[in-house]
Design an enzyme around this catalytic site. Sequence first.
Site, PDB file in Angstrom:
ATOM      1  N   ASP A  43       0.862  -1.184   0.000  1.00 50.72           N
ATOM      2  CA  ASP A  43       0.000   0.000   0.000  1.00 50.72           C
ATOM      3  C   ASP A  43       0.895   1.229   0.000  1.00 50.72           C
ATOM      4  O   ASP A  43       1.967   1.229   0.618  1.00 50.72           O
ATOM      5  CB  ASP A  43      -0.910   0.009   1.240  1.00 50.72           C
ATOM      6  N   ASP A  45      -6.929  -1.338  -4.584  1.00 50.61           N
ATOM      7  CA  ASP A  45      -7.940  -0.962  -3.595  1.00 50.61           C
ATOM      8  C   ASP A  45      -8.863   0.123  -4.143  1.00 50.61           C
ATOM      9  O   ASP A  45     -10.076   0.097  -3.910  1.00 50.61           O
ATOM     10  CB  ASP A  45      -7.277  -0.463  -2.316  1.00 50.61           C
TER      11      ASP A  45
END
Length: 208
Positions: free
Chosen positions: A144, A162
């Site tokens: 991330d 995401d």
Amino acid sequence: MAVMRGATGERDIPAGGARGRWIGFFAIAGIVAIADQLSKGWVAANFSPASSSGAPGTSGGPTRVFGDWVRIAVSHNDGGIFGLLGSSALVLGLASLVVIAAIVVYQARAGVLGHPLLTIALGLLLGGAVGNLIDRLRLGYVIDWVDMGLGNARWYTFNVADAAISTAIVLLLALGLFGDRLTRHPEPAEAEPAASSETVAAGTEQPR
């Protein structure tokens, strides 16, 4: 012309149209997965994982992109989307395979016959699931790196996969709430009833 009929028979789609839906579905998924992996590779090669105590712009700290609004803050997530579900990369990897299969099946059953937005949403879901699954299989965690917020009020760090999944969820909610309006077709105008023979005769009768 070959057609595909919906389960309720209310809508027929030419076979060529269904083939186009499949092409669009896999194209969207492929673009999302490729963009996700390329962005993660670039970030991993150029930025160190950000520690919570690192100051912005320092080694191990987030790097400002648009002030404090958008920053690059690399983290390794072995949980679910936005870091949910804790450390369970293996379980989530297996679950991702099931989810991917379910997405493809649903596209076959509903996506090719439903509103085009459904195919777009399912393509985004598939691409996001594949992008994060590649990380879990290759690294054991998901990279991330997008950090958004203001000051100390931050959203969960996320990635391209995401973002695609979140966008797909919004589209699916919109279809669920406004699906009837989105899929409603205008009713064909009814033909004027033919004038009766008596009316025609009365209209052409000469006054006496």
